[in-house]
Design an enzyme around this catalytic site. Structure first.
Site, PDB file in Angstrom:
ATOM      1  N   CYS A 243       0.816  -1.220   0.000  1.00  0.00           N
ATOM      2  CA  CYS A 243       0.000   0.000   0.000  1.00  0.00           C
ATOM      3  C   CYS A 243       0.851   1.271   0.000  1.00  0.00           C
ATOM      4  O   CYS A 243       0.555   2.234  -0.718  1.00  0.00           O
ATOM      5  CB  CYS A 243      -0.956   0.002   1.183  1.00  0.00           C
ATOM      6  SG  CYS A 243      -0.177  -0.318   2.785  1.00  0.00           S
ATOM      7  N   HIS A 340      -2.363   0.443   6.953  1.00  0.00           N
ATOM      8  CA  HIS A 340      -2.662   0.764   5.557  1.00  0.00           C
ATOM      9  C   HIS A 340      -2.172   2.176   5.252  1.00  0.00           C
ATOM     10  O   HIS A 340      -2.140   3.044   6.123  1.00  0.00           O
ATOM     11  CB  HIS A 340      -4.160   0.651   5.302  1.00  0.00           C
ATOM     12  CG  HIS A 340      -4.526   0.610   3.851  1.00  0.00           C
ATOM     13  ND1 HIS A 340      -3.835  -0.136   2.920  1.00  0.00           N
ATOM     14  CD2 HIS A 340      -5.520   1.239   3.158  1.00  0.00           C
ATOM     15  CE1 HIS A 340      -4.393   0.014   1.728  1.00  0.00           C
ATOM     16  NE2 HIS A 340      -5.411   0.845   1.847  1.00  0.00           N
ATOM     17  N   ASN A 360      -7.447   5.449  -2.151  1.00  0.00           N
ATOM     18  CA  ASN A 360      -7.146   4.188  -1.492  1.00  0.00           C
ATOM     19  C   ASN A 360      -6.602   3.244  -2.565  1.00  0.00           C
ATOM     20  O   ASN A 360      -7.292   2.979  -3.556  1.00  0.00           O
ATOM     21  CB  ASN A 360      -8.432   3.627  -0.870  1.00  0.00           C
ATOM     22  CG  ASN A 360      -8.231   2.267  -0.244  1.00  0.00           C
ATOM     23  OD1 ASN A 360      -7.117   1.745  -0.173  1.00  0.00           O
ATOM     24  ND2 ASN A 360      -9.321   1.673   0.211  1.00  0.00           N
TER      25      ASN A 360
END
Length: 393
Positions: A243, A340, A360
């Site tokens: 991520c 994350h 995201n």
């Protein structure tokens, strides 16, 4: 003119007027029938209870159109007539529900976005539905999947587990959105069943929620929108732990106006000795995020908490990238996505309220939510607490 002639003229006029009245009533009846037929074909989503807190209803009605316009602008889509469907819920197969409410946002007859109202900050997770403060977010989460069955007289239940999101209809379960978990192999959907407890609770609901158009509120205004000029979504995170690699690549590509960065190359730079097979399991630590940024000519520093709206506004104007660092509220030690990272794309003011725009890496489009919310309700139904930021990309 004799009386018999007058009588005939009167009778003719009366017949014409009665005929016109019958025709108009027939047209009205046909129009109502068409509307009834149209509504009878509307998608219905099963819910345990059709009671929605008034503050949730008010927030959704007040903000949905402005949010939709702002997100349309980000994808260079034309604005249209925005309407709001009714709220629905998402359930686990055992009947548990999350703490969010979901609304389909309809533009020109098509479901294009999902408006999500979820707890605003971590403290709100322990409050009742009526007392908690809610954050408003918009994204394309399952919107296309709902739109595909909107006019097919479907009656569904929206379900979720660690594998993804499902639509259940007539006892058949269909996976519509897979979650980016390592080893996430699609199971046979026919093997999945809804618990008898949930079935009974859904059956007891007076009416399912209808995905239908309501009267649009057109006064919503996007007063201001400020984003990284060259930000583009070029890749998407799937079954890996990259991520931060995806977020850094997207931010550096934007602020340097290039397309040379990608998540794989960044992770390979950080882990040169790791095999290609094991590389997807490698995560990125804060010191690596800082050092990699410095190696690319950027002065990166860590800042605790959520940056203010004014700070995001100025950094975005200065073409400086911000990476969100978030942690799953569930704190499951076996969760491969316990932490994350996401990329801040900019900020906006909608109906005089301050919003942040972010990407995201699990998603193919941007999301917008309240600037004063530290809780991120992300695309596979989990809450993350925004605890810090890496600034300077």
């Amino acid at each position: 003119m004799n009386s018999s002639y007058k009588s005939r003229v009167f009778n003719i006029i009366s017949i014409i007027m009665v005929s016109m009245l019958i025709l108009s009533l027939g047209a009205f009846a046909n129009n109502n029938k068409a509307k009834a037929d149209s509504h009878s074909k509307q998608l219905e989503i099963n819910v345990k209870s059709d009671k929605v807190p008034q503050k949730v209803k008010d927030l959704a009605q007040q903000q949905f159109a402005g949010y939709a316009k702002a997100l349309d602008k980000q994808s260079n889509a034309k604005t249209g007539k925005y309407e709001l469907g009714e709220a629905f819920k998402i359930y686990k197969f055992n009947g548990e529900e999350d703490n969010s409410y979901y609304y389909p946002v309809i533009k020109d007859g098509k479901i294009v976005y999902t408006l999500t109202l979820s707890p605003k900050n971590k403290d709100d997770l322990n409050k009742s539905k009526e007392d908690m403060n809610y954050s408003v977010k918009i994204s394309n989460f399952i919107a296309k999947d709902l739109d595909q069955i909107k006019d097919k007289n479907s009656n569904i239940t929206v379900l979720t587990d660690e594998k993804g999101f499902y639509f259940e209809e007539d006892g058949k379960v269909r996976l519509v959105k897979a979650t980016p978990l390592p080893g996430n192999v699609k199971e046979k959907e026919s093997a999945k069943t809804v618990s008898s407890k949930l079935k009974q609770e859904l059956k007891n609901t007076v009416t399912p929620t209808k995905v239908e158009e309501n009267e649009a509120i057109q006064e919503d205004q996007v007063q201001y929108e400020n984003t990284l000029k060259n930000f583009k979504i070029r890749e998407q995170q799937f079954d890996n732990s990259w991520c931060a690699g995806f977020s850094m690549a997207a931010l550096l590509n934007a602020t340097k106006n290039t397309d040379t960065y990608n998540a794989h190359d960044i992770m390979r730079t950080l882990y040169p000795e790791v095999s290609e097979q094991d590389l997807p399991n490698c995560s990125t630590f804060p010191n690596q995020m800082i050092e990699y940024g410095k190696s690319q000519g950027r002065d990166i520093h860590y800042q605790e908490g959520v940056p203010s709206y004014e700070q995001v506004d100025q950094l975005t104007k200065d073409n400086v990238g911000i990476m969100i660092l978030a942690q799953s509220v569930s704190q499951n030690p076996n969760d491969p996505h316990l932490g994350h990272a996401l990329a801040v794309v900019g900020n906006a003011k909608i109906n005089d309220q301050e919003k942040l725009i972010y990407w995201n890496p699990w998603d193919t489009e941007l999301s917008i939510q309240d600037a004063d919310s530290s809780l991120l309700h992300l695309s596979f139904n989990r809450d993350y607490n925004w605890y810090g930021s890496m600034i300077g990309y």
